[in-house]
Design a protein around this motif. Structure first.
Motif, mmCIF file in Angstrom:
data_model
loop_
_atom_site.group_PDB
_atom_site.id
_atom_site.type_symbol
_atom_site.label_atom_id
_atom_site.label_comp_id
_atom_site.label_asym_id
_atom_site.label_seq_id
_atom_site.Cartn_x
_atom_site.Cartn_y
_atom_site.Cartn_z
ATOM 1 N N PRO A 177 0.830 -1.198 0.000
ATOM 2 C CA PRO A 177 0.000 0.000 0.000
ATOM 3 C C PRO A 177 0.864 1.247 0.000
ATOM 4 N N HIS A 178 0.426 2.263 -0.706
ATOM 5 C CA HIS A 178 1.148 3.526 -0.711
ATOM 6 C C HIS A 178 0.906 4.265 0.597
ATOM 7 N N THR A 179 1.965 4.761 1.204
ATOM 8 C CA THR A 179 1.833 5.445 2.485
ATOM 9 C C THR A 179 1.655 6.951 2.324
ATOM 10 N N THR A 180 1.850 7.462 1.104
ATOM 11 C CA THR A 180 1.678 8.893 0.879
ATOM 12 C C THR A 180 0.376 9.143 0.135
ATOM 13 N N GLU A 181 -0.249 10.237 0.455
ATOM 14 C CA GLU A 181 -1.494 10.605 -0.202
ATOM 15 C C GLU A 181 -1.190 11.157 -1.591
ATOM 16 N N ASP A 182 -2.079 10.943 -2.521
ATOM 17 C CA ASP A 182 -1.935 11.468 -3.868
ATOM 18 C C ASP A 182 -3.325 11.861 -4.349
ATOM 19 N N ASP A 183 -3.366 12.884 -5.184
ATOM 20 C CA ASP A 183 -4.657 13.360 -5.663
ATOM 21 C C ASP A 183 -5.349 12.299 -6.499
ATOM 22 N N VAL A 184 -6.653 12.166 -6.323
ATOM 23 C CA VAL A 184 -7.452 11.270 -7.138
ATOM 24 C C VAL A 184 -7.605 11.893 -8.523
ATOM 25 N N LEU A 185 -7.338 11.108 -9.543
ATOM 26 C CA LEU A 185 -7.495 11.571 -10.923
ATOM 27 C C LEU A 185 -8.927 11.285 -11.349
ATOM 28 N N ARG A 186 -9.612 12.301 -11.843
ATOM 29 C CA ARG A 186 -11.032 12.154 -12.204
ATOM 30 C C ARG A 186 -11.221 12.430 -13.685
ATOM 31 N N PHE A 187 -11.913 11.498 -14.340
ATOM 32 C CA PHE A 187 -12.197 11.609 -15.765
ATOM 33 C C PHE A 187 -13.656 11.244 -15.976
ATOM 34 N N GLY A 188 -14.545 12.209 -15.744
ATOM 35 C CA GLY A 188 -15.965 11.925 -15.871
ATOM 36 C C GLY A 188 -16.398 10.870 -14.871
ATOM 37 N N ARG A 189 -16.912 9.746 -15.364
ATOM 38 C CA ARG A 189 -17.389 8.671 -14.493
ATOM 39 C C ARG A 189 -16.255 7.901 -13.838
ATOM 40 N N LEU A 190 -15.046 8.019 -14.379
ATOM 41 C CA LEU A 190 -13.914 7.228 -13.923
ATOM 42 C C LEU A 190 -13.050 8.009 -12.937
ATOM 43 N N GLU A 191 -12.694 7.351 -11.835
ATOM 44 C CA GLU A 191 -11.745 7.891 -10.875
ATOM 45 C C GLU A 191 -10.571 6.922 -10.750
ATOM 46 N N GLN B 229 -6.834 2.137 -6.386
ATOM 47 C CA GLN B 229 -8.126 1.636 -6.849
ATOM 48 C C GLN B 229 -8.651 2.531 -7.960
ATOM 49 N N ALA B 230 -9.240 1.896 -8.966
ATOM 50 C CA ALA B 230 -9.973 2.619 -10.004
ATOM 51 C C ALA B 230 -11.459 2.402 -9.751
ATOM 52 N N ARG B 231 -12.244 3.468 -9.918
ATOM 53 C CA ARG B 231 -13.688 3.378 -9.657
ATOM 54 C C ARG B 231 -14.468 3.955 -10.836
ATOM 55 N N LEU B 232 -15.530 3.268 -11.194
ATOM 56 C CA LEU B 232 -16.434 3.724 -12.232
ATOM 57 C C LEU B 232 -17.791 3.962 -11.592
ATOM 58 N N ASP B 233 -18.243 5.217 -11.624
ATOM 59 C CA ASP B 233 -19.473 5.587 -10.910
ATOM 60 C C ASP B 233 -19.390 5.168 -9.448
ATOM 61 N N SER B 234 -18.207 5.370 -8.842
ATOM 62 C CA SER B 234 -17.928 5.086 -7.426
ATOM 63 C C SER B 234 -17.828 3.595 -7.108
ATOM 64 N N ALA C 265 -11.970 -3.556 -20.410
ATOM 65 C CA ALA C 265 -13.177 -4.281 -20.005
ATOM 66 C C ALA C 265 -13.668 -3.822 -18.640
ATOM 67 N N ALA C 266 -12.739 -3.374 -17.791
ATOM 68 C CA ALA C 266 -13.108 -2.963 -16.432
ATOM 69 C C ALA C 266 -13.601 -1.525 -16.359
ATOM 70 N N ILE C 267 -13.063 -0.640 -17.207
ATOM 71 C CA ILE C 267 -13.387 0.790 -17.068
ATOM 72 C C ILE C 267 -14.281 1.324 -18.183
ATOM 73 N N GLU C 268 -14.545 0.511 -19.203
ATOM 74 C CA GLU C 268 -15.386 0.961 -20.319
ATOM 75 C C GLU C 268 -16.586 0.031 -20.425
ATOM 76 N N ASP C 269 -17.659 0.373 -19.730
ATOM 77 C CA ASP C 269 -18.804 -0.535 -19.664
ATOM 78 C C ASP C 269 -19.909 -0.193 -20.642
ATOM 79 N N ASP C 270 -19.775 0.915 -21.377
ATOM 80 C CA ASP C 270 -20.822 1.340 -22.304
ATOM 81 C C ASP C 270 -20.253 1.367 -23.718
ATOM 82 N N PRO C 271 -20.642 0.413 -24.574
ATOM 83 C CA PRO C 271 -20.089 0.362 -25.932
ATOM 84 C C PRO C 271 -20.469 1.561 -26.789
ATOM 85 N N LYS C 272 -21.442 2.359 -26.339
ATOM 86 C CA LYS C 272 -21.881 3.516 -27.111
ATOM 87 C C LYS C 272 -20.980 4.736 -26.896
#
Length: 235
Positions: free
Chosen positions: A125-139, A146-151, A205-212
């Motif tokens: 585990p990383h012991t230092t904090e780092d800014d969460v990168l946000r790209f629309g629905r993806l964090e 951890q990567a999160r899609l719609d949380s 496959a994990a971060i792109e759930d909408d083929p449209k």
């Protein structure tokens, strides 16, 4: 506390030699000579990494890999495949099922040790904090790894998260496979054709759930990959 490893291989002589070598390097090592024995040890104990042979007397290590990645308890267990199989397709199948690294026999024990160390470093585990990168629905959360899609957490291995983070930190910039491997600072998989491609496919496959919607990770033919900028995806 020393990292605890499980080595599953039916070659008793090799297992004994590797076990002694890894113990001399400071690790606790358990061994198993079959899938059944390996499954039993995994069910009864917690391990920091697994070294798994594909060809075992009572089955295929790929089946165990599939089961481990399907279980929340072992989904992120660092896994190195160790096998006599040399065909690229065997390697690709293993990676697609969630293996973190691949080492064909014969090999030097020092190389195995280096790869185990790399797997364990990536899993820390990383012991230092780092800014969460946000790209629309993806964090993409470097601190929480951890990567999160719609949380909702995305199903990624430790290696795949590292690869995604490399791309996400350079949005709009084309990165070659060599640049990606270099950015992973020596913790990358054995470099062979399509290893990066296989992992990118799993990440997609994990971060792109909408083929449209447009792809977040784009392939630039003959050049590499690019992580689409936010405005390219979300308007």
């Amino acid at each position: 506390m020393s990292a605890r490893l499980l080595l599953i291989d039916d070659d008793a002589r090799l297992t004994a030699m590797l076990g002694d070598y890894l113990r001399q390097a400071g690790y606790e090592v358990d061994t198993a000579g079959s899938l059944a024995e390996g499954r039993d040890r995994i069910e009864r104990s917690l391990y920091d990494a697994l070294v798994l042979d594909l060809m075992l007397p009572d089955g295929d290590g790929l089946d165990l890999t599939r089961d481990l990645r399907a279980s929340p308890r072992t989904r992120s267990l660092p896994l190195l495949m160790l096998t006599a199989r040399g065909e690229p397709m065997d390697r690709i199948v293993g990676l697609e099922l969630g293996a973190d690294d691949y080492l064909p026999k014969p090999f030097e024990p020092r190389e195995l040790l280096a790869r185990v160390k790399a797997l364990l470093r990536r899993a820390l585990p990383h012991t230092t904090e780092d800014d969460v990168l946000r790209f629309g629905r993806l964090e993409v959360d470097p601190g929480g790894r951890q990567a999160r899609l719609d949380s909702r957490p995305c199903d990624l291995t430790s290696y795949q998260f590292d690869l995604l983070l490399v791309l996400a930190r350079a949005p709009g910039r084309v990165l070659s496979r060599d640049q990606i491997m270099d950015a992973l600072k020596g913790h990358a998989l054995e470099a062979f054709d399509r290893s990066i491609d296989v992992h990118v496919s799993r990440i997609r496959a994990a971060i792109e759930d909408d083929p449209k919607t447009p792809r977040r990770i784009l392939t630039v033919r003959g050049a590499g990959y690019v992580f689409a900028k936010k405005q390219d995806m979300d308007g």
